[in-house]
Scaffold this active site. Structure first.
Site, PDB file in Angstrom:
ATOM      1  N   GLN A 293       6.064   1.875   6.162  1.00 25.22           N
ATOM      2  CA  GLN A 293       4.802   1.145   6.018  1.00 25.22           C
ATOM      3  C   GLN A 293       3.643   2.126   6.128  1.00 25.22           C
ATOM      4  O   GLN A 293       2.497   1.760   5.925  1.00 25.22           O
ATOM      5  CB  GLN A 293       4.673   0.096   7.121  1.00 25.22           C
ATOM      6  CG  GLN A 293       5.766  -0.948   7.069  1.00 25.22           C
ATOM      7  CD  GLN A 293       5.774  -1.780   8.344  1.00 25.22           C
ATOM      8  OE1 GLN A 293       5.020  -2.720   8.490  1.00 25.22           O
ATOM      9  NE2 GLN A 293       6.629  -1.415   9.284  1.00 25.22           N
TER      10      GLN A 293
ATOM     11  N   HIS B  91       3.457   0.387   1.494  1.00 24.64           N
ATOM     12  CA  HIS B  91       2.024   0.072   1.431  1.00 24.64           C
ATOM     13  C   HIS B  91       1.244   1.139   0.666  1.00 24.64           C
ATOM     14  O   HIS B  91       0.051   1.327   0.895  1.00 24.64           O
ATOM     15  CB  HIS B  91       1.455  -0.098   2.846  1.00 24.64           C
ATOM     16  CG  HIS B  91       1.978  -1.314   3.545  1.00 24.64           C
ATOM     17  ND1 HIS B  91       2.095  -1.422   4.910  1.00 24.64           N
ATOM     18  CD2 HIS B  91       2.434  -2.498   3.054  1.00 24.64           C
ATOM     19  CE1 HIS B  91       2.598  -2.607   5.220  1.00 24.64           C
ATOM     20  NE2 HIS B  91       2.822  -3.270   4.116  1.00 24.64           N
TER      21      HIS B  91
ATOM     22  N   CYS C 131      -9.510   5.548  -9.104  1.00 22.56           N
ATOM     23  CA  CYS C 131     -10.798   5.025  -9.554  1.00 22.56           C
ATOM     24  C   CYS C 131     -10.673   3.543  -9.852  1.00 22.56           C
ATOM     25  O   CYS C 131      -9.733   3.116 -10.530  1.00 22.56           O
ATOM     26  CB  CYS C 131     -11.251   5.783 -10.795  1.00 22.56           C
ATOM     27  SG  CYS C 131     -12.746   5.072 -11.499  1.00 22.56           S
TER      28      CYS C 131
ATOM     29  N   CYS D 171     -11.500   3.385 -14.047  1.00 20.12           N
ATOM     30  CA  CYS D 171     -10.640   3.946 -15.111  1.00 20.12           C
ATOM     31  C   CYS D 171      -9.228   4.251 -14.606  1.00 20.12           C
ATOM     32  O   CYS D 171      -8.402   4.732 -15.365  1.00 20.12           O
ATOM     33  CB  CYS D 171     -11.262   5.204 -15.702  1.00 20.12           C
ATOM     34  SG  CYS D 171     -11.266   6.607 -14.558  1.00 20.12           S
TER      35      CYS D 171
ATOM     36  N   CYS E  11     -16.087   9.261 -14.058  1.00 18.64           N
ATOM     37  CA  CYS E  11     -16.561   8.175 -14.946  1.00 18.64           C
ATOM     38  C   CYS E  11     -17.633   7.330 -14.265  1.00 18.64           C
ATOM     39  O   CYS E  11     -18.218   6.447 -14.878  1.00 18.64           O
ATOM     40  CB  CYS E  11     -15.390   7.299 -15.385  1.00 18.64           C
ATOM     41  SG  CYS E  11     -14.924   6.045 -14.165  1.00 18.64           S
TER      42      CYS E  11
ATOM     43  N   GLY F 120       9.045   2.165  15.450  1.00 19.07           N
ATOM     44  CA  GLY F 120       7.589   2.171  15.617  1.00 19.07           C
ATOM     45  C   GLY F 120       6.843   1.157  14.780  1.00 19.07           C
ATOM     46  O   GLY F 120       5.749   1.448  14.297  1.00 19.07           O
TER      47      GLY F 120
ATOM     48  N   ASN G 122      11.342   1.717  19.977  1.00 19.62           N
ATOM     49  CA  ASN G 122       9.946   1.329  20.221  1.00 19.62           C
ATOM     50  C   ASN G 122       9.751   1.298  21.741  1.00 19.62           C
ATOM     51  O   ASN G 122      10.635   0.838  22.457  1.00 19.62           O
ATOM     52  CB  ASN G 122       9.703  -0.082  19.621  1.00 19.62           C
ATOM     53  CG  ASN G 122       8.241  -0.406  19.435  1.00 19.62           C
ATOM     54  OD1 ASN G 122       7.427  -0.210  20.322  1.00 19.62           O
ATOM     55  ND2 ASN G 122       7.905  -0.921  18.253  1.00 19.62           N
ATOM     56  N   PRO G 123       8.620   1.766  22.251  1.00 20.34           N
ATOM     57  CA  PRO G 123       8.399   1.655  23.703  1.00 20.34           C
ATOM     58  C   PRO G 123       8.245   0.207  24.165  1.00 20.34           C
ATOM     59  O   PRO G 123       8.364  -0.075  25.350  1.00 20.34           O
ATOM     60  CB  PRO G 123       7.093   2.424  23.941  1.00 20.34           C
ATOM     61  CG  PRO G 123       6.759   3.107  22.671  1.00 20.34           C
ATOM     62  CD  PRO G 123       7.519   2.457  21.565  1.00 20.34           C
TER      63      PRO G 123
END
Ligand code: NAD
Length: 248
Positions: free
Chosen positions: A102, A120, A128, A131, A151, A188, A214-215
């Site tokens: 992610q 993601h 842009c 364009c 542009c 995480g 994970n903590p």
């Protein structure tokens, strides 16, 4: 805890198809703050104000100033940590096939993983809005905010804002990888951002062992994960790799 580290190493040693789903927590030890939790960006900002596509369209100067400019400084400097390096080694050993991340920081690829699905999108490029030209983020001149393309169009990160669709190819491939996995490492992530958080569910329903690192416990911990190894990503991966080396 030591038992779970040994169990994870044994599960990885036996598995034929291993995948990993990573979230912002995997990059915290590289100095990139997460969104949620202690030190998270959402302690400072309202997500809808800075990370929703409607906010960007309404006021790109504000979103560039509040979020993207800082993010560029941080991501430009960041280097892979022990979690990224350990996952790269797991691929080298022929154990890990695909990472679904992610994260938009490119650190898995920098560490050496070759099959990384950027769920993601990526912060490495800006595009842009007029364009669709893509420009490497590190080459973008931010002396003027928002930066513009030649542009005249406004540049935006080639990443997914809240309110936007996940790139179809990333979604389709991730579901496939989750379905095919014997083991999925979930590292995480708070697992509250959909549809990324569905991937461990798909893996579990397809028979995979889901190992969370994970903590903190998450919404997956009780119902989806087979077990949670409570701890920071880098140290935990190092310990699993040391045990795995002894088994291979
Ligand atoms: P999140 O911010 O919602 O949650 C972070 C998770 O990391 C929490 O569960 C927390 O307990 C855990 N954590 C904290 N320290 C850790 C450590 N040392 N080791 C392992 N885990 C640790 O992150 P999310 O679930 O990825 O969702 C946030 C969204 O924000 C994602 O979609 C992602 O695209 C984006 N994001 C990306 C970056 C990045 O690219 N590095 C950074 C911030 C946010």
């Amino acid at each position: 805890m030591d038992d779970l580290i040994q169990k994870a190493a044994a599960d990885l040693a036996q598995a034929k198809m291993v995948s990993a789903l990573t979230g912002a927590g995997a990059s915290i030890e590289s100095g990139i703050p997460p969104f949620r939790g202690k030190g998270g960006l959402w302690e400072k900002y309202d997500p809808m104000e800075v990370a929703h596509i409607d906010s960007f369209i309404q006021d790109p100067v504000k979103v560039w100033n509040l979020l993207i400019k800082d993010m560029k400084d941080i991501v430009d400097q960041a280097q892979p940590n022990d979690c990224h390096k350990g996952l790269a080694r797991l691929e080298e050993l022929g154990k890990l096939q695909t990472i679904i991340t992610q994260n938009i920081d490119g650190l898995h690829q920098m560490a050496g993983n070759t099959d990384v699905i950027e769920f993601h999108g990526t912060f490495a490029w800006q595009r842009c809005m007029e364009c669709n030209t893509h420009i490497e983020t590190r080459r973008v001149d931010i002396s003027e905010i928002p930066p513009h393309c030649q542009c005249g169009g406004i540049l935006r990160p080639n990443a997914v804002f809240f309110g936007e669709l996940i790139p179809q190819e990333a979604l389709w491939r991730s579901r496939q990888v989750a379905t095919d996995s014997d083991v999925m490492l979930v590292i995480g992530t708070s697992a509250v951002v959909q549809p990324a958080a569905l991937m461990p569910v798909v893996a579990k329903e397809s028979g995979a062992t889901v190992i969370e690192i994970n903590p903190e416990s998450t919404v997956l911990t009780n119902d989806i994960s087979d077990y949670l190894i409570k701890g920071p990503a880098g140290d935990t991966i190092n310990r699993i790799m040391a045990n795995l080396d002894a088994l291979l």
